[in-house]
Write a protein that holds these residues in place. Sequence first.
Motif, short mmCIF file in Angstrom:
data_model
loop_
_atom_site.label_atom_id
_atom_site.label_comp_id
_atom_site.label_asym_id
_atom_site.label_seq_id
_atom_site.Cartn_x
_atom_site.Cartn_y
_atom_site.Cartn_z
N GLU A 1 -3.74 35.39 -53.71
CA GLU A 1 -4.82 34.42 -53.75
C GLU A 1 -5.85 34.79 -52.70
O GLU A 1 -5.52 35.01 -51.54
N TRP A 2 -7.09 34.86 -53.12
CA TRP A 2 -8.18 35.21 -52.21
C TRP A 2 -8.97 33.93 -51.92
O TRP A 2 -9.29 33.17 -52.82
N TYR A 3 -9.26 33.74 -50.68
CA TYR A 3 -10.03 32.57 -50.26
C TYR A 3 -11.32 33.05 -49.61
O TYR A 3 -11.35 34.05 -48.93
N GLU A 4 -12.36 32.28 -49.83
CA GLU A 4 -13.62 32.59 -49.18
C GLU A 4 -13.51 32.25 -47.71
O GLU A 4 -12.99 31.20 -47.34
N ALA A 5 -13.99 33.16 -46.87
CA ALA A 5 -13.91 32.95 -45.43
C ALA A 5 -14.82 31.80 -45.01
O ALA A 5 -15.92 31.62 -45.56
N ARG A 6 -14.32 31.02 -44.06
CA ARG A 6 -15.13 29.92 -43.55
C ARG A 6 -16.26 30.50 -42.70
O ARG A 6 -16.08 31.51 -42.04
N PRO A 7 -17.42 29.87 -42.70
CA PRO A 7 -18.50 30.36 -41.85
C PRO A 7 -18.13 30.19 -40.38
O PRO A 7 -17.44 29.24 -40.00
N VAL A 8 -18.57 31.11 -39.58
CA VAL A 8 -18.28 31.06 -38.14
C VAL A 8 -19.20 30.03 -37.51
O VAL A 8 -20.42 30.08 -37.66
N THR A 9 -18.61 29.08 -36.82
CA THR A 9 -19.40 28.07 -36.14
C THR A 9 -19.18 28.21 -34.64
O THR A 9 -18.04 28.32 -34.18
N VAL A 10 -20.27 28.24 -33.91
CA VAL A 10 -20.22 28.37 -32.46
C VAL A 10 -20.97 27.19 -31.87
O VAL A 10 -22.10 26.91 -32.29
N PRO A 11 -20.36 26.50 -30.92
CA PRO A 11 -21.08 25.39 -30.29
C PRO A 11 -22.36 25.87 -29.60
O PRO A 11 -22.45 27.02 -29.15
N THR A 12 -23.32 24.99 -29.53
CA THR A 12 -24.62 25.34 -28.95
C THR A 12 -24.48 25.78 -27.50
O THR A 12 -25.13 26.74 -27.07
N ALA A 13 -23.62 25.13 -26.74
CA ALA A 13 -23.45 25.48 -25.33
C ALA A 13 -22.89 26.90 -25.18
O ALA A 13 -23.32 27.66 -24.31
N VAL A 14 -21.97 27.27 -26.04
CA VAL A 14 -21.38 28.62 -25.97
C VAL A 14 -22.42 29.67 -26.35
O VAL A 14 -22.53 30.72 -25.71
N ALA A 15 -23.20 29.41 -27.39
CA ALA A 15 -24.23 30.35 -27.81
C ALA A 15 -25.29 30.51 -26.72
O ALA A 15 -25.72 31.63 -26.41
N THR A 16 -25.69 29.41 -26.12
CA THR A 16 -26.69 29.47 -25.04
C THR A 16 -26.14 30.23 -23.85
O THR A 16 -26.84 31.07 -23.25
N GLY A 17 -24.90 29.97 -23.48
CA GLY A 17 -24.28 30.68 -22.36
C GLY A 17 -24.18 32.17 -22.61
O GLY A 17 -24.41 32.98 -21.71
N ALA A 18 -23.87 32.56 -23.84
CA ALA A 18 -23.77 33.98 -24.16
C ALA A 18 -25.13 34.65 -24.07
O ALA A 18 -25.24 35.78 -23.56
N ILE A 19 -26.18 33.97 -24.53
CA ILE A 19 -27.53 34.54 -24.46
C ILE A 19 -27.98 34.67 -23.01
O ILE A 19 -28.53 35.70 -22.60
N VAL A 20 -27.75 33.64 -22.20
CA VAL A 20 -28.14 33.69 -20.79
C VAL A 20 -27.36 34.77 -20.05
O VAL A 20 -27.92 35.53 -19.25
N ALA A 21 -26.07 34.90 -20.33
CA ALA A 21 -25.26 35.92 -19.68
C ALA A 21 -25.73 37.32 -20.08
O ALA A 21 -25.79 38.23 -19.23
N ALA A 22 -26.06 37.52 -21.35
CA ALA A 22 -26.55 38.83 -21.79
C ALA A 22 -27.88 39.17 -21.13
O ALA A 22 -28.11 40.31 -20.71
N PHE A 23 -28.76 38.18 -21.02
CA PHE A 23 -30.04 38.41 -20.34
C PHE A 23 -29.83 38.75 -18.87
O PHE A 23 -30.45 39.68 -18.34
N ALA A 24 -28.96 38.01 -18.20
CA ALA A 24 -28.69 38.27 -16.78
C ALA A 24 -28.08 39.65 -16.58
O ALA A 24 -28.44 40.38 -15.64
N LEU A 25 -27.19 40.07 -17.47
CA LEU A 25 -26.60 41.40 -17.38
C LEU A 25 -27.66 42.47 -17.58
O LEU A 25 -27.67 43.50 -16.89
#
Length: 66
Positions: free
Chosen positions: A25-49
């Motif tokens: 049985e094949w199931y469609e993968a659920r869309p990846v959901t990322v909380p806004t705080a985690v996404a913002t933190g990742a962007i800020v960390a990437a910019f700082a790096l």
Amino acid sequence: MTVEDVLYDAEAYADDDLDNADIVEWYEARPVTVPTAVATGAIVAAFALGVLTAVGALALMGRLDD
């Protein structure tokens, strides 16, 4: 390997074999959901790096010119 080796030989497989086949049985993968705080933190960390890398590279080039 010849064409005859590759072709599917229907007579070699009985209907009983197909009845006992495993069901997959094949199931469609659920869309990846990322909380806004985690996404913002990742962007800020990437910019700082990136800033730290640029400052470090400029500092090394300034020392190599001396």
